[in-house]
Design an enzyme around this catalytic site. Structure first.
Site, mmCIF file in Angstrom:
data_model
loop_
_atom_site.group_PDB
_atom_site.id
_atom_site.type_symbol
_atom_site.label_atom_id
_atom_site.label_comp_id
_atom_site.label_asym_id
_atom_site.label_seq_id
_atom_site.Cartn_x
_atom_site.Cartn_y
_atom_site.Cartn_z
ATOM 1 N N ASP A 32 0.825 -1.213 0.000
ATOM 2 C CA ASP A 32 0.000 0.000 0.000
ATOM 3 C C ASP A 32 0.862 1.269 0.000
ATOM 4 O O ASP A 32 1.995 1.249 0.475
ATOM 5 C CB ASP A 32 -0.870 -0.038 1.271
ATOM 6 C CG ASP A 32 -2.195 0.671 1.074
ATOM 7 O OD1 ASP A 32 -2.453 1.198 -0.030
ATOM 8 O OD2 ASP A 32 -2.971 0.719 2.045
ATOM 9 N N ASN A 34 1.403 3.478 -2.754
ATOM 10 C CA ASN A 34 2.013 3.914 -4.023
ATOM 11 C C ASN A 34 1.458 5.268 -4.474
ATOM 12 O O ASN A 34 2.209 6.143 -4.893
ATOM 13 C CB ASN A 34 1.782 2.870 -5.109
ATOM 14 C CG ASN A 34 2.346 1.514 -4.717
ATOM 15 O OD1 ASN A 34 3.539 1.360 -4.545
ATOM 16 N ND2 ASN A 34 1.465 0.534 -4.533
ATOM 17 N N GLY A 35 0.127 5.424 -4.353
ATOM 18 C CA GLY A 35 -0.524 6.678 -4.741
ATOM 19 C C GLY A 35 -0.064 7.844 -3.870
ATOM 20 O O GLY A 35 0.228 8.935 -4.373
ATOM 21 N N TRP A 37 2.697 8.039 -2.122
ATOM 22 C CA TRP A 37 4.124 8.286 -2.405
ATOM 23 C C TRP A 37 4.242 9.227 -3.609
ATOM 24 O O TRP A 37 5.019 10.186 -3.584
ATOM 25 C CB TRP A 37 4.808 6.945 -2.701
ATOM 26 C CG TRP A 37 6.275 7.021 -3.019
ATOM 27 C CD1 TRP A 37 7.308 6.900 -2.147
ATOM 28 C CD2 TRP A 37 6.865 7.206 -4.317
ATOM 29 N NE1 TRP A 37 8.505 7.001 -2.814
ATOM 30 C CE2 TRP A 37 8.259 7.194 -4.141
ATOM 31 C CE3 TRP A 37 6.348 7.383 -5.609
ATOM 32 C CZ2 TRP A 37 9.159 7.354 -5.204
ATOM 33 C CZ3 TRP A 37 7.226 7.546 -6.665
ATOM 34 C CH2 TRP A 37 8.622 7.533 -6.457
ATOM 35 N N ARG A 45 -0.363 9.018 -9.995
ATOM 36 C CA ARG A 45 -0.427 7.749 -9.242
ATOM 37 C C ARG A 45 0.315 6.621 -9.960
ATOM 38 O O ARG A 45 0.924 5.764 -9.324
ATOM 39 C CB ARG A 45 -1.896 7.350 -9.033
ATOM 40 C CG ARG A 45 -2.641 8.255 -8.057
ATOM 41 C CD ARG A 45 -4.118 7.879 -7.975
ATOM 42 N NE ARG A 45 -4.317 6.501 -7.532
ATOM 43 C CZ ARG A 45 -4.243 6.112 -6.259
ATOM 44 N NH1 ARG A 45 -3.989 6.987 -5.322
ATOM 45 N NH2 ARG A 45 -4.446 4.853 -5.928
ATOM 46 N N ASN A 80 -10.371 -2.819 -6.655
ATOM 47 C CA ASN A 80 -9.574 -1.866 -7.436
ATOM 48 C C ASN A 80 -10.183 -1.521 -8.799
ATOM 49 O O ASN A 80 -9.779 -0.551 -9.434
ATOM 50 C CB ASN A 80 -8.132 -2.374 -7.641
ATOM 51 C CG ASN A 80 -7.296 -2.328 -6.373
ATOM 52 O OD1 ASN A 80 -6.317 -3.056 -6.239
ATOM 53 N ND2 ASN A 80 -7.669 -1.466 -5.422
ATOM 54 N N ARG A 200 1.726 -4.953 6.199
ATOM 55 C CA ARG A 200 0.977 -3.929 5.471
ATOM 56 C C ARG A 200 1.687 -2.586 5.599
ATOM 57 O O ARG A 200 2.028 -2.171 6.708
ATOM 58 C CB ARG A 200 -0.463 -3.805 5.974
ATOM 59 C CG ARG A 200 -1.212 -2.735 5.177
ATOM 60 C CD ARG A 200 -2.706 -2.767 5.296
ATOM 61 N NE ARG A 200 -3.278 -1.875 4.286
ATOM 62 C CZ ARG A 200 -4.537 -1.873 3.896
ATOM 63 N NH1 ARG A 200 -5.378 -2.728 4.426
ATOM 64 N NH2 ARG A 200 -4.959 -1.033 2.972
ATOM 65 N N ARG A 206 -5.678 -2.454 8.636
ATOM 66 C CA ARG A 206 -6.858 -3.212 8.199
ATOM 67 C C ARG A 206 -6.405 -4.396 7.351
ATOM 68 O O ARG A 206 -5.324 -4.357 6.781
ATOM 69 C CB ARG A 206 -7.734 -2.334 7.276
ATOM 70 C CG ARG A 206 -8.422 -1.189 7.885
ATOM 71 C CD ARG A 206 -9.441 -0.625 6.871
ATOM 72 N NE ARG A 206 -8.789 0.009 5.730
ATOM 73 C CZ ARG A 206 -8.436 1.282 5.677
ATOM 74 N NH1 ARG A 206 -8.642 2.064 6.704
ATOM 75 N NH2 ARG A 206 -7.857 1.774 4.595
ATOM 76 N N LEU A 207 -7.304 -5.380 7.207
ATOM 77 C CA LEU A 207 -6.992 -6.502 6.316
ATOM 78 C C LEU A 207 -7.533 -6.284 4.908
ATOM 79 O O LEU A 207 -7.055 -6.890 3.951
ATOM 80 C CB LEU A 207 -7.526 -7.821 6.889
ATOM 81 C CG LEU A 207 -6.827 -8.329 8.148
ATOM 82 C CD1 LEU A 207 -7.409 -9.660 8.575
ATOM 83 C CD2 LEU A 207 -5.318 -8.472 7.938
ATOM 84 N N SER A 208 -8.549 -5.438 4.779
ATOM 85 C CA SER A 208 -9.095 -5.097 3.457
ATOM 86 C C SER A 208 -9.387 -6.312 2.575
ATOM 87 O O SER A 208 -8.995 -6.359 1.409
ATOM 88 C CB SER A 208 -8.148 -4.138 2.725
ATOM 89 O OG SER A 208 -7.991 -2.948 3.451
HETATM 90 C C1 V07 Z 1 1.517 -4.223 -9.791
HETATM 91 C C2 V07 Z 1 3.447 -2.956 -8.774
HETATM 92 C C3 V07 Z 1 3.731 -3.355 -7.344
HETATM 93 C C4 V07 Z 1 3.091 -2.422 -6.349
HETATM 94 C C5 V07 Z 1 1.612 -2.630 -6.177
HETATM 95 C C6 V07 Z 1 0.650 -2.202 -7.249
HETATM 96 C C7 V07 Z 1 1.200 -2.023 -8.646
HETATM 97 C C8 V07 Z 1 3.812 -6.800 -10.363
HETATM 98 C C9 V07 Z 1 2.676 -7.365 -10.893
HETATM 99 C C10 V07 Z 1 2.541 -8.710 -11.442
HETATM 100 C C11 V07 Z 1 1.329 -9.393 -11.352
HETATM 101 C C12 V07 Z 1 1.213 -10.692 -11.835
HETATM 102 C C13 V07 Z 1 2.317 -11.305 -12.375
HETATM 103 C C14 V07 Z 1 3.518 -10.652 -12.476
HETATM 104 C C15 V07 Z 1 3.633 -9.359 -12.008
HETATM 105 C C16 V07 Z 1 1.683 -6.398 -10.735
HETATM 106 C C17 V07 Z 1 -0.355 -5.364 -10.794
HETATM 107 C C18 V07 Z 1 0.166 -4.248 -10.156
HETATM 108 C C19 V07 Z 1 -1.786 -5.397 -11.176
HETATM 109 F F1 V07 Z 1 2.225 -12.581 -12.828
HETATM 110 N N1 V07 Z 1 3.568 -5.591 -9.911
HETATM 111 N N2 V07 Z 1 2.259 -5.318 -10.127
HETATM 112 N N3 V07 Z 1 0.388 -6.434 -11.070
HETATM 113 N N4 V07 Z 1 2.039 -3.112 -9.130
#
Ligand code: V07
Length: 254
Positions: A32, A34-35, A37, A45, A80, A200, A206-208
């Protein structure tokens, strides 16, 4: 077995070693902040999500080095989808983006990729990227990197109940044979041990709707650090806290 962790610690801090049993087998993380930050830097974002991918890369390396068996990361929740379309589209391209650059390193580190979540609603291009990674890494015997993607815990439990009741209605399953262990095998996390430690970021306590069944006995560790700033030292701090806590599962210490 001892694990030298010098590489993960800032230079000033003392070198540390852990015994194998002091390392959680399964660590789950809610990535959690990223936005927030990004907002603090006047960035969109999406820039935060991109930076979050860097933190994920570092955390995978640290977790694999520590000998953690399973790392589950909450990449995208079923809630999301309510975000602006532009942001959702960006997020749905991240699995491809991540795997294009990181799959060679995952192979080299013997990491096995899995996904926990609903395939419904995910774009075909996202599923293809994930499926390719799962297939290519299926014989890897190192750490399991489990992506919670399009994941919601209540929906997961309802889906499990639907599968089970269908089998019962068809006469293929006896209700007496349903217990906690067999029930777990109908969840998206089938075959994985329950997480020992949940992390987290970003100050939310929270567990969300994340792994509600699976986190029944987990230690919970919260930090104000935004996910893009998360480093090996934070993972170590969480493990250190885990190590110090008494995990009694409701029993008494003998
Ligand atoms: C996402 C980057 C990490 C921070 C949290 C939100 C944004 C890696 C993946 C991913 C997912 C499946 C996979 C390989 C990589 C990913 C989403 C968002 C939706 F098989 N980072 N990342 N997927 N973020």
């Amino acid at each position: 077995m001892l694990f030298a962790l010098r590489r993960l610690l800032p230079k000033k801090k003392l070198p540390k070693t852990f015994h194998r049993h002091e390392i959680p087998r399964h660590v789950a993380i809610i990535m959690d902040g990223n936005g927030r930050w990004a907002a603090e830097r006047g960035l969109p974002r999406t820039a935060g999500h991109y930076a979050g991918m860097g933190a994920l890369r570092r955390t995978i390396r640290a977790a694999s080095d520590l000998g953690i068996d399973v790392l589950t990361v909450f990449a995208f929740s079923t809630e999301n989808w309510k975000r602006p379309q532009e942001e959702v589209d960006f997020l749905m391209r991240l699995p491809q983006e991540f795997l294009e650059t990181d799959l060679p390193e995952l192979m080299e580190k013997n990491v096995q990729v899995r996904m926990s979540g609903s395939r419904e609603g995910l774009p075909v291009h996202t599923l293809q990227a994930v499926d390719t990674a799962i297939k290519k890494t299926k014989n890897n015997t190192g750490m399991i990197l489990n992506f919670a993607l399009n994941y919601g815990s209540r929906a997961e439990i309802v889906t499990a109940v639907r599968k089970i009741t269908t089998l019962v209605a068809e006469g293929k399953l006896d209700p007496h044979d349903i217990d906690e262990k067999s029930f777990s095998q109908y969840l998206y996390t089938a075959g994985l041990p329950d997480p020992d430690l949940l992390i987290r970021c970003s100050g939310e306590i929270r567990l969300s709707n994340f792994l509600l069944w699976q986190l029944a006995y987990a230690e919970l560790w919260f930090t104000d650090v935004y996910w893009p700033d998360f480093k090996g030292e934070h993972l170590l701090a969480a493990i250190e806290a885990f190590r110090k806590r008494d995990r009694r599962y409701g029993g008494i210490k003998l």
